[in-house]
Design a protein around this motif. Structure first.
Motif, PDB file in Angstrom:
ATOM      1  N   LYS A   8       0.646  -1.155   0.071  1.00 28.61           N
ATOM      2  CA  LYS A   8       0.108  -0.076  -0.196  1.00 28.61           C
ATOM      3  C   LYS A   8       0.820   1.138   0.032  1.00 28.61           C
ATOM      4  CE  LYS A   8      -4.732  -1.038   0.238  1.00 28.61           C
ATOM      5  NZ  LYS A   8      -5.291   0.323  -0.895  1.00 28.61           N
ATOM      6  N   PRO A   9       1.388   1.319  -1.070  1.00 22.93           N
ATOM      7  CA  PRO A   9       2.786   2.882  -0.665  1.00 22.93           C
ATOM      8  C   PRO A   9       1.995   3.874  -1.420  1.00 22.93           C
ATOM      9  CG  PRO A   9       2.339   1.421  -3.470  1.00 22.93           C
ATOM     10  CD  PRO A   9       2.021   0.402  -2.053  1.00 22.93           C
ATOM     11  N   THR A  10       2.545   4.876  -0.628  1.00 21.18           N
ATOM     12  CA  THR A  10       1.957   5.993  -0.480  1.00 21.18           C
ATOM     13  C   THR A  10       1.806   6.714  -2.055  1.00 21.18           C
ATOM     14  OG1 THR A  10       3.754   7.248   0.739  1.00 21.18           O
ATOM     15  CG2 THR A  10       1.837   6.798   2.277  1.00 21.18           C
ATOM     16  N   VAL A  11       0.898   7.629  -2.251  1.00 22.92           N
ATOM     17  CA  VAL A  11       1.041   8.350  -3.324  1.00 22.92           C
ATOM     18  C   VAL A  11       0.563   9.412  -2.999  1.00 22.92           C
ATOM     19  CG1 VAL A  11      -0.337   8.507  -5.804  1.00 22.92           C
ATOM     20  CG2 VAL A  11       0.077   6.336  -4.280  1.00 22.92           C
ATOM     21  N   GLY A  12       1.075  10.639  -3.287  1.00 24.48           N
ATOM     22  CA  GLY A  12       1.187  11.462  -3.245  1.00 24.48           C
ATOM     23  C   GLY A  12       1.065  12.859  -4.872  1.00 24.48           C
ATOM     24  N   LEU A  13       0.639  14.086  -5.060  1.00 24.11           N
ATOM     25  CA  LEU A  13       0.829  14.477  -6.313  1.00 24.11           C
ATOM     26  C   LEU A  13       1.467  16.117  -6.147  1.00 24.11           C
ATOM     27  CD1 LEU A  13      -0.752  15.330  -9.046  1.00 24.11           C
ATOM     28  CD2 LEU A  13      -2.513  16.872  -7.583  1.00 24.11           C
ATOM     29  N   LEU A  14       2.541  16.040  -6.630  1.00 23.34           N
ATOM     30  CA  LEU A  14       3.538  16.916  -6.907  1.00 23.34           C
ATOM     31  C   LEU A  14       3.122  18.487  -7.344  1.00 23.34           C
ATOM     32  CD1 LEU A  14       6.756  18.030  -5.994  1.00 23.34           C
ATOM     33  CD2 LEU A  14       7.092  17.737  -8.740  1.00 23.34           C
ATOM     34  N   SER A  20       6.340  18.132 -17.155  1.00 22.44           N
ATOM     35  CA  SER A  20       7.224  19.341 -17.159  1.00 22.44           C
ATOM     36  C   SER A  20       8.248  19.701 -15.537  1.00 22.44           C
ATOM     37  CB  SER A  20       6.358  20.472 -17.462  1.00 22.44           C
ATOM     38  OG  SER A  20       6.658  21.545 -17.440  1.00 22.44           O
ATOM     39  N   ASN A  21       7.115  19.539 -15.103  1.00 18.76           N
ATOM     40  CA  ASN A  21       7.628  19.928 -13.860  1.00 18.76           C
ATOM     41  C   ASN A  21       8.363  18.463 -12.634  1.00 18.76           C
ATOM     42  OD1 ASN A  21       6.485  22.680 -12.133  1.00 18.76           O
ATOM     43  ND2 ASN A  21       4.533  22.126 -13.482  1.00 18.76           N
ATOM     44  N   GLY A  22       7.984  17.351 -13.230  1.00 19.80           N
ATOM     45  CA  GLY A  22       8.458  16.056 -12.777  1.00 19.80           C
ATOM     46  C   GLY A  22      10.074  16.551 -13.473  1.00 19.80           C
ATOM     47  N   ASN A  23      10.213  16.585 -14.686  1.00 19.34           N
ATOM     48  CA  ASN A  23      11.473  17.066 -15.211  1.00 19.34           C
ATOM     49  C   ASN A  23      12.602  18.427 -14.742  1.00 19.34           C
ATOM     50  OD1 ASN A  23      13.406  18.193 -17.790  1.00 19.34           O
ATOM     51  ND2 ASN A  23      12.678  15.556 -18.056  1.00 19.34           N
ATOM     52  N   THR A  24      11.533  18.553 -14.183  1.00 11.85           N
ATOM     53  CA  THR A  24      12.107  19.978 -13.947  1.00 11.85           C
ATOM     54  C   THR A  24      12.236  19.969 -12.075  1.00 11.85           C
ATOM     55  OG1 THR A  24      10.879  21.977 -14.624  1.00 11.85           O
ATOM     56  CG2 THR A  24      12.063  22.319 -12.519  1.00 11.85           C
ATOM     57  N   ALA A  25      11.915  18.851 -11.555  1.00 10.50           N
ATOM     58  CA  ALA A  25      12.491  18.528 -10.034  1.00 10.50           C
ATOM     59  C   ALA A  25      13.449  17.963 -10.786  1.00 10.50           C
ATOM     60  CB  ALA A  25      11.055  18.126  -9.808  1.00 10.50           C
ATOM     61  N   LEU A  26      13.463  16.521 -11.231  1.00  9.83           N
ATOM     62  CA  LEU A  26      14.254  15.542 -11.487  1.00  9.83           C
ATOM     63  C   LEU A  26      15.807  17.169 -11.552  1.00  9.83           C
ATOM     64  CD1 LEU A  26      15.895  13.011 -11.517  1.00  9.83           C
ATOM     65  CD2 LEU A  26      15.484  12.625 -13.780  1.00  9.83           C
ATOM     66  N   LYS A  27      15.893  17.305 -12.600  1.00  8.44           N
ATOM     67  CA  LYS A  27      17.208  17.983 -12.634  1.00  8.44           C
ATOM     68  C   LYS A  27      17.697  19.635 -12.226  1.00  8.44           C
ATOM     69  CE  LYS A  27      16.367  17.445 -18.559  1.00  8.44           C
ATOM     70  NZ  LYS A  27      15.845  18.349 -19.531  1.00  8.44           N
TER      71      LYS A  27
END
Lengths: 348, 348
Positions: free
Chosen positions: B173-179, B229-236
């Motif tokens: 039951k992993p926790t799921v969050g929305l960035l 878009s935000n995923g890429n920004t966060a990772l980089k």
């Protein structure tokens, strides 16, 4: 010059705000401070009332309150009263360490947008850690004032950021980059592709194309244009990673026993230097660009020194004529910057 | 099991790819490798041809090529041939360290979308550095496969990420969050507000609400859902900040002279441990989730060990039955997950 201060906003208000006011008052002899907040509490902290006027109110806006509702309902709060003083010409600039959304809403709805700027945005100055050249900082906007942006809004951020970099950081023809998924011209969603075209078509801006989040701290551009969502993500990811790494270095020193502890002690000045370079509060707080006066929101956890740095920033904003110069530029280039006009052109 | 390998993709191909293949071949006795690329070059590197079959081609797709055009025009490239082998049932999974966009395009257009998943996305496993609990990693998607997302796409990422965290990381039951811009329910643009509602309405997912980029490395959630878009920004931004800080620590040691140098030497094991914790290539490469086979893209700069780790990841994806289980789940819940259906409901 007069600065209207929300003395009750921030995690350590009014103590650290009042202490910061006194630090700045002693440094800048031409600033008068108008403090809005609880008179008893403020008086108890204030050591010297020179150039500090207190306007009593016991109403405050809390960190968790819904911003627009709060500023509408709490017209006699320290935050709204400070903004209102600027609107009425009784002060030249507005300072707060309180609820960011409420500061933004007060900036836009009380002090007012600059005519021709569709969406004021939040600008932050961050360190350029590349170690190359003499540009120690860069400006990035919007950092989260607007969750949705049109290409024309991003275009306007380019101009606002350019003015800030020239006037406040002293950069000549600052480079302007657009934060995007990749460096190629055709990257990103429709909004970013159109914003690229608009920025690239400008004769005024020194646009260098798309920049990636990986290169932000490495001096990607003097001005980084971004929508509020990605700007917010980038800023928080940078802060979170820096905090986590500093914590991990300390933990690693502890875990590795005596040898590493000695290493840590010997390394202390180096780590302190690192922390200093990362501390962007030296450049002041986040600025709401696109409104009719300097409006600056400093970090909620700001202590006296960071508060005082923010007053130094406001002092420079006023003496450099930043806002009137933006107003004059926007008035002279109304048609080139207007979202309505730009949208119409893009539809043709 | 058979893995189709693009032997020519990546900064150090074919050398490090072939070395990585041999490392993994010696570790997993049930893997057969189908290598696509220049036979002469591969043979010159390969020390032992056990369970390694070479399929010659001298066509390659470069890092800078436009992905969709490249896979259409270069059907006999090492990248497209490897993907085609999977499509034709001649291999069970597809590996590449090459052009990310081309790997993605080959995954979607050659291997194919899972019926019911509208937009496959890029999932990355990153370290949870909170030091709390036993969850060493978290999954985040989409990291930039799609520049624009609808709420239903984000909702589907929640399910895909949930499957990955359960099957590959062993989380119950992993926790799921929305960035998002803030933790409150009503934050962000219309897409994020609607995605919040969809995720929150799921009976299957353990949705914990919005999470901020500042808390990502600090264990904000086991599965972080984000638009590309935000995923890429966060990772980089995370990668850039970590790299910059490591560089600065080294520079600070040098600048502070002999004392700090001794400190640095004593601290070396601690710093090495830190670097190890940050190195998320141990968890493999980026996965294209939502296509009909395991498709994994490892970092272009991956050396043999990272390549071999990626084969370990693919091995686990196959033995855990990840893709067939996702296919079965999506088929059984087609209507609940469909973007068309969800859009129609939102319009009512």
């Amino acid at each position: 010059m007069k600065i209207a201060v929300d003395a009750m906003g921030g995690d350590f208000a009014p103590l650290e705000i009042v202490k910061g006011v006194e630090l700045a008052r002693d440094q800048f002899t031409d600033i008068e401070f108008e403090l809005f907040g609880d008179e008893k509490q403020i008086t108890a902290i204030l050591q010297n009332s020179d150039r500090v006027n207190i306007h009593h109110t016991d109403v405050t806006i809390d960190m968790g309150e819904e911003p627009v509702k709060a500023i509408r309902r709490k017209k006699d709060s320290s935050l709204v009263l400070a903004a209102t003083a600027v609107k009425n010409g009784e002060a030249d600039a507005f300072f707060s360490a309180g609820n960011t959304g409420a500061v933004l809403a007060a900036g836009i709805f009380v002090i007012g947008r600059i005519k021709g700027i569709d969406r004021p945005g939040l600008a932050t100055v961050l360190p350029n850690l590349s170690g190359k050249g003499d540009h120690e900082y860069f400006v990035m906007m919007d950092m989260g004032a607007n969750a949705e942006s049109k290409p024309a809004h991003l275009y306007q951020y380019g101009f606002l950021g350019d003015f800030y970099a020239e006037k406040m950081l002293g950069y000549t023809k600052p480079t302007v980059g657009l934060l995007n998924l990749g460096t190629e011209e055709d990257k990103g969603d429709a909004v970013h592709k159109e914003a690229w075209q608009l920025l690239n078509g400008s004769d005024t801006l020194n646009f260098i194309g798309n920049v990636e989040a990986r290169e932000l701290l490495n001096g990607a551009a003097d001005v980084v244009v971004t929508d509020g969502s990605n700007g917010n993500t980038a800023l928080k990811a940078i802060e979170g990673t820096a905090l986590t790494m500093l914590k991990m270095i300390k933990a690693a020193i502890m875990e590795n026993g005596v040898t590493a502890k000695i290493g840590g002690a010997l390394l202390k000045p180096a780590l302190k230097g690192l922390q200093g370079k990362l501390d962007y509060s030296k450049a002041g707080g986040a600025v709401i660009l696109g409104v009719n006066a300097p409006v600056v929101k400093t970090h909620g956890s700001a202590k006296a020194e960071a508060v005082s740095n923010t007053f130094a920033q406001i002092h420079q904003m006023i003496t450099s004529n930043l806002v009137p110069d933006i107003q004059a530029y926007v008035a002279a280039h109304k048609d080139d910057l207007s979202a309505k006009q730009l949208d119409a052109e893009q539809d043709n």
